[in-house]
Design a protein around this motif. Structure first.
Motif, PDB file in Angstrom:
ATOM      1  N   ASN A 261       3.390   6.607   8.025  1.00  0.00           N
ATOM      2  CA  ASN A 261       2.568   7.506   7.206  1.00  0.00           C
ATOM      3  C   ASN A 261       2.749   7.194   5.721  1.00  0.00           C
ATOM      4  OD1 ASN A 261       4.994   8.809   6.314  1.00  0.00           O
ATOM      5  ND2 ASN A 261       5.063   9.885   8.275  1.00  0.00           N
ATOM      6  N   LEU A 262       2.099   8.006   4.890  1.00  0.00           N
ATOM      7  CA  LEU A 262       2.166   7.787   3.441  1.00  0.00           C
ATOM      8  C   LEU A 262       3.605   7.803   2.930  1.00  0.00           C
ATOM      9  CD1 LEU A 262       0.524   7.752   0.638  1.00  0.00           C
ATOM     10  CD2 LEU A 262       1.005  10.195   0.620  1.00  0.00           C
ATOM     11  N   ASP A 263       4.416   8.739   3.443  1.00  0.00           N
ATOM     12  CA  ASP A 263       5.815   8.844   3.007  1.00  0.00           C
ATOM     13  C   ASP A 263       6.577   7.566   3.337  1.00  0.00           C
ATOM     14  OD1 ASP A 263       4.705  11.495   3.334  1.00  0.00           O
ATOM     15  OD2 ASP A 263       6.703  12.260   2.889  1.00  0.00           O
ATOM     16  N   ASP A 264       6.387   7.059   4.576  1.00  0.00           N
ATOM     17  CA  ASP A 264       7.074   5.820   4.982  1.00  0.00           C
ATOM     18  C   ASP A 264       6.694   4.673   4.051  1.00  0.00           C
ATOM     19  OD1 ASP A 264       8.174   6.967   7.317  1.00  0.00           O
ATOM     20  OD2 ASP A 264       6.294   6.664   8.381  1.00  0.00           O
ATOM     21  N   GLU A 265       5.401   4.583   3.750  1.00  0.00           N
ATOM     22  CA  GLU A 265       4.921   3.487   2.914  1.00  0.00           C
ATOM     23  C   GLU A 265       5.488   3.587   1.499  1.00  0.00           C
ATOM     24  OE1 GLU A 265       3.955   1.504   5.380  1.00  0.00           O
ATOM     25  OE2 GLU A 265       2.217   0.831   4.241  1.00  0.00           O
ATOM     26  N   ALA A 266       5.473   4.814   0.949  1.00  0.00           N
ATOM     27  CA  ALA A 266       6.002   5.008  -0.411  1.00  0.00           C
ATOM     28  C   ALA A 266       7.504   4.695  -0.434  1.00  0.00           C
ATOM     29  CB  ALA A 266       5.735   6.432  -0.883  1.00  0.00           C
ATOM     30  N   GLN A 267       8.218   5.106   0.626  1.00  0.00           N
ATOM     31  CA  GLN A 267       9.667   4.811   0.707  1.00  0.00           C
ATOM     32  C   GLN A 267       9.885   3.298   0.742  1.00  0.00           C
ATOM     33  OE1 GLN A 267      10.659   6.833   4.337  1.00  0.00           O
ATOM     34  NE2 GLN A 267      10.113   8.806   3.459  1.00  0.00           N
TER      35      GLN A 267
ATOM     36  N   LYS B  26       3.612  10.619  -4.296  1.00  0.00           N
ATOM     37  CA  LYS B  26       3.697   9.600  -3.234  1.00  0.00           C
ATOM     38  C   LYS B  26       2.438   8.725  -3.244  1.00  0.00           C
ATOM     39  CE  LYS B  26       6.695  12.498  -0.479  1.00  0.00           C
ATOM     40  NZ  LYS B  26       6.771  13.502   0.574  1.00  0.00           N
ATOM     41  N   PHE B  27       1.289   9.364  -3.488  1.00  0.00           N
ATOM     42  CA  PHE B  27       0.052   8.581  -3.606  1.00  0.00           C
ATOM     43  C   PHE B  27       0.144   7.631  -4.800  1.00  0.00           C
ATOM     44  CE2 PHE B  27      -1.895  12.016  -1.041  1.00  0.00           C
ATOM     45  CZ  PHE B  27      -2.553  11.230  -0.104  1.00  0.00           C
ATOM     46  N   SER B  28       0.738   8.142  -5.908  1.00  0.00           N
ATOM     47  CA  SER B  28       0.839   7.302  -7.122  1.00  0.00           C
ATOM     48  C   SER B  28       1.683   6.070  -6.863  1.00  0.00           C
ATOM     49  CB  SER B  28       1.483   8.061  -8.278  1.00  0.00           C
ATOM     50  OG  SER B  28       0.945   9.310  -8.404  1.00  0.00           O
ATOM     51  N   VAL B  29       2.760   6.230  -6.091  1.00  0.00           N
ATOM     52  CA  VAL B  29       3.637   5.085  -5.801  1.00  0.00           C
ATOM     53  C   VAL B  29       2.814   4.000  -5.093  1.00  0.00           C
ATOM     54  CG1 VAL B  29       5.613   4.310  -4.401  1.00  0.00           C
ATOM     55  CG2 VAL B  29       5.765   6.434  -5.686  1.00  0.00           C
ATOM     56  N   ILE B  30       2.013   4.411  -4.105  1.00  0.00           N
ATOM     57  CA  ILE B  30       1.205   3.447  -3.342  1.00  0.00           C
ATOM     58  C   ILE B  30       0.129   2.816  -4.225  1.00  0.00           C
ATOM     59  CG2 ILE B  30      -0.429   3.233  -1.403  1.00  0.00           C
ATOM     60  CD1 ILE B  30       2.432   3.589  -0.510  1.00  0.00           C
ATOM     61  N   LYS B  31      -0.543   3.637  -5.006  1.00  0.00           N
ATOM     62  CA  LYS B  31      -1.607   3.123  -5.888  1.00  0.00           C
ATOM     63  C   LYS B  31      -1.031   2.131  -6.898  1.00  0.00           C
ATOM     64  CE  LYS B  31      -5.434   5.438  -4.730  1.00  0.00           C
ATOM     65  NZ  LYS B  31      -4.975   5.506  -3.352  1.00  0.00           N
ATOM     66  N   GLY B  32       0.141   2.497  -7.460  1.00  0.00           N
ATOM     67  CA  GLY B  32       0.793   1.621  -8.439  1.00  0.00           C
ATOM     68  C   GLY B  32       1.160   0.287  -7.822  1.00  0.00           C
ATOM     69  N   TRP B  33       1.700   0.351  -6.614  1.00  0.00           N
ATOM     70  CA  TRP B  33       2.102  -0.870  -5.909  1.00  0.00           C
ATOM     71  C   TRP B  33       0.878  -1.754  -5.635  1.00  0.00           C
ATOM     72  CZ3 TRP B  33       0.565  -0.829  -0.579  1.00  0.00           C
ATOM     73  CH2 TRP B  33       0.803  -2.035   0.073  1.00  0.00           C
ATOM     74  N   GLU B  34      -0.238  -1.121  -5.218  1.00  0.00           N
ATOM     75  CA  GLU B  34      -1.451  -1.908  -4.928  1.00  0.00           C
ATOM     76  C   GLU B  34      -1.911  -2.670  -6.176  1.00  0.00           C
ATOM     77  OE1 GLU B  34      -3.309   0.665  -1.196  1.00  0.00           O
ATOM     78  OE2 GLU B  34      -4.050   1.041  -3.220  1.00  0.00           O
ATOM     79  N   LYS B  35      -1.811  -1.994  -7.325  1.00  0.00           N
ATOM     80  CA  LYS B  35      -2.228  -2.650  -8.581  1.00  0.00           C
ATOM     81  C   LYS B  35      -1.294  -3.806  -8.919  1.00  0.00           C
ATOM     82  CE  LYS B  35      -4.237   1.346 -10.827  1.00  0.00           C
ATOM     83  NZ  LYS B  35      -3.805   2.457 -11.644  1.00  0.00           N
ATOM     84  N   ILE B  36       0.001  -3.562  -8.750  1.00  0.00           N
ATOM     85  CA  ILE B  36       0.990  -4.600  -9.080  1.00  0.00           C
ATOM     86  C   ILE B  36       0.791  -5.816  -8.181  1.00  0.00           C
ATOM     87  CG2 ILE B  36       3.474  -5.194  -9.053  1.00  0.00           C
ATOM     88  CD1 ILE B  36       3.985  -2.192  -9.741  1.00  0.00           C
ATOM     89  N   VAL B  37       0.643  -5.553  -6.886  1.00  0.00           N
ATOM     90  CA  VAL B  37       0.541  -6.646  -5.913  1.00  0.00           C
ATOM     91  C   VAL B  37      -0.658  -7.553  -6.184  1.00  0.00           C
ATOM     92  CG1 VAL B  37      -0.348  -6.841  -3.532  1.00  0.00           C
ATOM     93  CG2 VAL B  37       1.933  -5.956  -3.944  1.00  0.00           C
ATOM     94  N   MET B  38      -1.749  -6.947  -6.668  1.00  0.00           N
ATOM     95  CA  MET B  38      -2.947  -7.749  -6.942  1.00  0.00           C
ATOM     96  C   MET B  38      -2.682  -8.832  -7.977  1.00  0.00           C
ATOM     97  SD  MET B  38      -6.401  -5.552  -6.750  1.00  0.00           S
ATOM     98  CE  MET B  38      -5.920  -4.237  -7.842  1.00  0.00           C
ATOM     99  N   GLY B  39      -1.748  -8.521  -8.911  1.00  0.00           N
ATOM    100  CA  GLY B  39      -1.492  -9.458  -9.989  1.00  0.00           C
ATOM    101  C   GLY B  39      -0.288 -10.370  -9.750  1.00  0.00           C
ATOM    102  N   VAL B  40       0.364 -10.220  -8.580  1.00  0.00           N
ATOM    103  CA  VAL B  40       1.589 -10.988  -8.344  1.00  0.00           C
ATOM    104  C   VAL B  40       1.323 -12.212  -7.486  1.00  0.00           C
ATOM    105  CG1 VAL B  40       3.849 -10.913  -7.187  1.00  0.00           C
ATOM    106  CG2 VAL B  40       3.130  -8.998  -8.581  1.00  0.00           C
ATOM    107  N   LYS B  41       1.852 -13.352  -7.947  1.00  0.00           N
ATOM    108  CA  LYS B  41       1.772 -14.553  -7.117  1.00  0.00           C
ATOM    109  C   LYS B  41       3.190 -14.857  -6.652  1.00  0.00           C
ATOM    110  CE  LYS B  41      -2.206 -17.391  -7.847  1.00  0.00           C
ATOM    111  NZ  LYS B  41      -2.999 -16.688  -8.848  1.00  0.00           N
TER     112      LYS B  41
END
Ligand code: SF4
Ligand SMILES: [Zn+2]
Ligand SMILES: [Zn+2]
Length: 308
Positions: free
Chosen positions: A163-169, A251-266
């Motif tokens: 769930n969202l909590d697992d993903e954010a963790q 918890k949503f912010s953690v996931i959203k932030g990660w999605e943004k970071i990942v897009m820019g990471v090689k």
């Protein structure tokens, strides 16, 4: 204070991060639509596919199986439940019982495989004799067990109840341990695994999953694994829950932030696959294959035997 749902019925849930109130009917309807929307948005399931649901008998996987079994009828895919018995005395039996009951009720086939059958020893025995923490053995071997079952049963996808909590963790844990490759891999799709893992509950907080299970009167096991308090995830969960209390929606912010970071990471060197099993791996051989080798050596030296 308004205690009614928009439809006029008595509210059973106040969602702090959006300010909405839901009655039982509106909440369960919303929940099921949210799962269907996540599946559609991420193209998780196609018509005619064989989908395995990793069923532990806990609330998350039980809810997932229920929602997917209704969708399977309308969307035309096949559903099979798979359970892994790690061999954790006083804990896993209860989950397996709940899983079997759920599958009987829904008319879904259940396939159970144990660590003993697959690796020759139960987790309790490994923990007693081995040097690693319980979750290090369990996580790696369970992942590998699910892959084996997926291959044997010719599954197209493997649905997990995360769930969202697992993903954010997981995001926070990978940041804390500096595991950039894993953070990147969480975005999915980068590596071809035996059966692609899908997480249809990834946009739903744990609290809402629990509420859905209670409102639908589902049978699930609420026992906690006796080894859980020894892991870092428990601390990260407590920390995130405290943050969420003070800042609803974090918890949503953690996931959203990660999605943004990942897009820019090689990731340098990309993601490798294990030479032995084909799973994503940091080196030439994945952790599961290394662990299994160590277990085999210990068994051949007589240091590890089948569970008593
Ligand atoms: S808490 Fe650790 S040992 Fe227990 S089921 Fe989870 S991963 Fe396995
Ligand atoms: Zn309503
Ligand atoms: Zn491997």
């Amino acid at each position: 204070m308004r205690m009614r749902c928009d439809c006029g019925e008595k509210a059973v849930y106040h969602r702090r991060y959006s300010g909405q109130r839901f009655c039982k009917g509106c909440f369960t309807g919303y929940f099921e639509r949210k799962v269907a929307e996540t599946i559609r948005e991420h193209k998780m399931i196609r018509k005619g596919e064989r989908i395995g649901v990793a069923l532990s008998g806990g609330k998350d996987s039980t809810v997932l199986l229920h929602v997917l079994s209704a969708l399977a009828l309308t969307k035309g895919f096949e559903l099979i439940a798979i359970a892994v018995d790690e061999g954790i005395r006083g804990y896993r039996e209860e989950g397996l019982k709940a899983a079997a009951e759920t599958c009987r009720g829904l008319g879904v086939q259940l396939e159970v495989k144990s660590f003993e059958e697959l690796y020759g020893t139960a987790l309790d025995r490994l923990v007693e004799k081995g040097e690693l923490k319980p979750c290090s053995y369990c996580g790696v071997l369970r992942r590998s067990a699910l892959n084996k079952i997926a291959l044997d049963m010719k599954l197209d996808k493997l649905a997990l109840g995360h769930n969202l909590d697992d993903e954010a963790q997981t995001v926070l844990m990978n940041i804390i341990t500096g595991n950039v490759k894993k953070l990147h891999r969480m975005a999915g799709g980068a590596v071809k695994t035996v059966a692609r893992r899908i997480k249809p509950l990834r946009n739903l907080p744990e609290k809402e999953i629990m509420l859905y299970a209670l409102l639908r009167d589902l049978r699930f096991s609420s026992l906690q694994c006796p080894y859980a308090d020894q892991n870092m995830r428990t601390r990260v969960r407590e920390f995130l829950n405290r943050l969420e209390d003070e800042n609803p929606g974090v918890k949503f912010s953690v996931i959203k932030g990660w999605e943004k970071i990942v897009m820019g990471v090689k990731v340098k060197g990309g993601v490798k696959t294990c030479h032995s099993c084909g799973e994503p791996s940091a080196g030439d051989r994945c952790r599961a294959c290394q662990l299994m080798e160590e277990i085999k050596i210990k068994m051949s030296e007589g240091k590890l035997t089948l569970a008593d």
